[in-house]
Design a protein around this motif. Structure first.
Motif, mmCIF file in Angstrom:
data_model
loop_
_atom_site.group_PDB
_atom_site.id
_atom_site.type_symbol
_atom_site.label_atom_id
_atom_site.label_comp_id
_atom_site.label_asym_id
_atom_site.label_seq_id
_atom_site.Cartn_x
_atom_site.Cartn_y
_atom_site.Cartn_z
ATOM 1 N N ALA A 92 0.875 -1.171 0.000
ATOM 2 C CA ALA A 92 0.000 0.000 0.000
ATOM 3 C C ALA A 92 0.913 1.222 0.000
ATOM 4 C CB ALA A 92 -0.919 0.008 1.217
ATOM 5 N N ALA A 93 0.958 1.922 -1.127
ATOM 6 C CA ALA A 93 1.806 3.111 -1.282
ATOM 7 C C ALA A 93 0.908 4.338 -1.226
ATOM 8 C CB ALA A 93 2.578 3.052 -2.593
ATOM 9 N N LEU A 94 1.061 5.142 -0.196
ATOM 10 C CA LEU A 94 0.170 6.268 0.072
ATOM 11 C C LEU A 94 0.869 7.572 -0.289
ATOM 12 C CD1 LEU A 94 -1.014 5.053 3.584
ATOM 13 C CD2 LEU A 94 -1.881 4.381 1.331
ATOM 14 N N ALA A 95 0.284 8.303 -1.248
ATOM 15 C CA ALA A 95 0.888 9.550 -1.735
ATOM 16 C C ALA A 95 2.385 9.363 -1.998
ATOM 17 C CB ALA A 95 0.664 10.680 -0.724
ATOM 18 N N PRO A 96 2.751 8.316 -2.743
ATOM 19 C CA PRO A 96 4.175 8.009 -2.883
ATOM 20 C C PRO A 96 4.925 9.096 -3.642
ATOM 21 C CG PRO A 96 2.904 6.714 -4.443
ATOM 22 C CD PRO A 96 1.917 7.384 -3.539
ATOM 23 N N MET B 74 -2.639 5.082 -3.423
ATOM 24 C CA MET B 74 -3.643 6.088 -3.082
ATOM 25 C C MET B 74 -2.990 7.466 -3.128
ATOM 26 S SD MET B 74 -5.424 4.189 0.207
ATOM 27 C CE MET B 74 -6.781 5.361 0.376
ATOM 28 N N HIS B 75 -3.733 8.450 -3.668
ATOM 29 C CA HIS B 75 -3.181 9.805 -3.731
ATOM 30 C C HIS B 75 -4.298 10.822 -3.541
ATOM 31 C CE1 HIS B 75 0.950 11.169 -5.036
ATOM 32 N NE2 HIS B 75 0.371 12.282 -4.613
ATOM 33 N N GLY B 76 -4.070 11.804 -2.685
ATOM 34 C CA GLY B 76 -5.043 12.854 -2.460
ATOM 35 C C GLY B 76 -5.190 13.749 -3.682
ATOM 36 N N SER B 77 -6.421 14.190 -3.939
ATOM 37 C CA SER B 77 -6.682 14.989 -5.146
ATOM 38 C C SER B 77 -6.087 16.394 -5.062
ATOM 39 C CB SER B 77 -8.189 15.081 -5.393
ATOM 40 O OG SER B 77 -8.832 15.809 -4.355
ATOM 41 N N ILE B 78 -5.790 16.878 -3.844
ATOM 42 C CA ILE B 78 -5.199 18.212 -3.711
ATOM 43 C C ILE B 78 -3.830 18.134 -3.027
ATOM 44 C CG2 ILE B 78 -7.317 19.555 -3.877
ATOM 45 C CD1 ILE B 78 -7.505 19.588 -0.870
ATOM 46 N N ASP B 79 -3.129 17.047 -3.272
ATOM 47 C CA ASP B 79 -1.756 16.887 -2.775
ATOM 48 C C ASP B 79 -0.835 17.834 -3.536
ATOM 49 O OD1 ASP B 79 0.853 15.977 -2.159
ATOM 50 O OD2 ASP B 79 0.146 13.925 -1.880
ATOM 51 N N ASP C 161 -1.237 -7.039 -9.965
ATOM 52 C CA ASP C 161 -2.631 -6.689 -9.686
ATOM 53 C C ASP C 161 -2.605 -5.306 -9.037
ATOM 54 O OD1 ASP C 161 -5.317 -6.605 -8.886
ATOM 55 O OD2 ASP C 161 -4.870 -7.704 -7.042
ATOM 56 N N VAL C 162 -3.072 -4.279 -9.737
ATOM 57 C CA VAL C 162 -2.881 -2.895 -9.295
ATOM 58 C C VAL C 162 -4.217 -2.183 -9.127
ATOM 59 C CG1 VAL C 162 -1.861 -0.642 -9.876
ATOM 60 C CG2 VAL C 162 -0.625 -2.758 -10.428
ATOM 61 N N THR C 163 -4.341 -1.457 -8.038
ATOM 62 C CA THR C 163 -5.461 -0.550 -7.822
ATOM 63 C C THR C 163 -4.902 0.840 -7.586
ATOM 64 O OG1 THR C 163 -6.835 -2.266 -6.813
ATOM 65 C CG2 THR C 163 -7.428 0.015 -6.347
ATOM 66 N N TYR C 164 -5.386 1.811 -8.360
ATOM 67 C CA TYR C 164 -5.029 3.216 -8.132
ATOM 68 C C TYR C 164 -6.278 3.936 -7.646
ATOM 69 C CZ TYR C 164 -3.314 7.931 -8.624
ATOM 70 O OH TYR C 164 -2.932 9.215 -8.350
ATOM 71 N N ARG D 16 -9.640 8.553 8.463
ATOM 72 C CA ARG D 16 -10.244 7.234 8.687
ATOM 73 C C ARG D 16 -10.248 6.408 7.405
ATOM 74 N NH1 ARG D 16 -16.626 6.391 9.948
ATOM 75 N NH2 ARG D 16 -16.667 4.121 9.893
ATOM 76 N N HIS D 17 -10.559 7.040 6.289
ATOM 77 C CA HIS D 17 -10.580 6.301 5.026
ATOM 78 C C HIS D 17 -9.189 5.792 4.654
ATOM 79 C CE1 HIS D 17 -11.548 4.990 1.044
ATOM 80 N NE2 HIS D 17 -10.605 5.765 0.546
ATOM 81 N N TRP D 18 -8.183 6.642 4.759
ATOM 82 C CA TRP D 18 -6.808 6.218 4.467
ATOM 83 C C TRP D 18 -6.430 5.004 5.330
ATOM 84 C CZ3 TRP D 18 -3.622 8.312 0.735
ATOM 85 C CH2 TRP D 18 -3.959 9.558 0.204
ATOM 86 N N HIS D 19 -6.706 5.100 6.634
ATOM 87 C CA HIS D 19 -6.325 4.021 7.551
ATOM 88 C C HIS D 19 -7.034 2.719 7.197
ATOM 89 C CE1 HIS D 19 -5.727 7.430 10.738
ATOM 90 N NE2 HIS D 19 -4.731 7.377 9.871
ATOM 91 N N GLU D 20 -8.370 2.790 7.086
ATOM 92 C CA GLU D 20 -9.145 1.562 6.898
ATOM 93 C C GLU D 20 -8.952 0.961 5.512
ATOM 94 O OE1 GLU D 20 -13.192 2.363 7.950
ATOM 95 O OE2 GLU D 20 -12.733 2.589 10.085
#
Length: 225
Positions: free
Chosen positions: A122-126, A145-150, A171-174, A189-193
């Motif tokens: 799980a790569a978060l805002a990499p 996962m990436h925030g829309s206003i990062d 197997d990739v999910t963006y 909460r969404h990022w964590h869960e």
């Protein structure tokens, strides 16, 4: 000289999987990483979320790098993480490993995507730079996962990397997280869960928990196999 530290927020006697949590950092910096720094503290709730999603079956380790910076060709946290992977594998031989990294930690995780011991990432805002090459191995599962206003790291670059890794057979999910920034605080909460549920699903082979209705992702979620 500062030294890296491998900690175990959640120890399980005979885990079915282990997740290694990787914090962010800076482009350059040789100062020692301290436990009270924001990049380190930010990952505590993720470690807790993974333990909860694992229901006593996932051990959770957290790496504190020796220094705060990537430092160009030295790729300082990458060497620390390779050593941590060896330590995790020695402690729990043959157990599948997941990586959960934010920002620079996400970059580290993507650099280790070809390690066959790593089953899920799980790569978060990499943080992705042009020289970074897509890596994979058979059976890899990847969530980006990436925030829309990062404004700190490039969503365009992370999406391109996800697409390139998909092209290698992973197997990739963006997922674009609408309305959130690099700090991942507005929809914490969404990022964590989401990240914890994804790792539990692919490391344990269990159904992923449903995303809460008030935390639905943006319309441009991309899913492929």
């Amino acid at each position: 000289m500062p030294a890296a530290r491998l900690l175990w927020p959640t120890e399980v006697e005979d885990p079915r999987a282990v997740v290694l949590v990787l914090h962010g950092g800076r482009s350059r910096g040789r100062g020692a990483v301290r436990p009270w720094q924001g990049a380190v503290l930010r990952m505590g709730p993720f470690a807790t979320a993974v333990a909860e999603a694992g229901r006593g079956q996932i051990g959770v380790a957290a790496l504190r790098y020796a220094v705060r910076g990537w430092n160009g060709d030295e790729a300082s946290p990458l060497a620390d993480t390779r050593l941590a992977l060896e330590q995790v594998a020695a402690r729990h031989p043959g157990v599948p490993i997941g990586l959960l990294g934010h920002s620079m930690g996400g970059r580290v995780a993507l650099h280790l995507a070809d390690d066959p011991r790593v089953n899920a990432i799980a790569a978060l805002a990499p943080w992705v730079e042009r020289p970074d090459r897509p890596l994979s191995h058979p059976g890899l599962h990847l969530l980006v996962m990436h925030g829309s206003i990062d404004r700190m790291t490039s969503a365009k670059a992370s999406r391109a990397m996800a697409t390139a890794i998909e092209g290698l057979g992973a197997d990739v999910t963006y997922e674009r997280v609408t309305g959130d920034t690099h700090a991942m605080l507005r929809r914490a909460r969404h990022w964590h869960e989401r990240s914890a549920g994804y790792l539990a699903q692919h490391l344990l082979g269990t159904p992923e928990s449903a995303t809460p209705s008030d935390d639905r992702v943006g319309q441009d979620q991309h899913r492929s196999r």
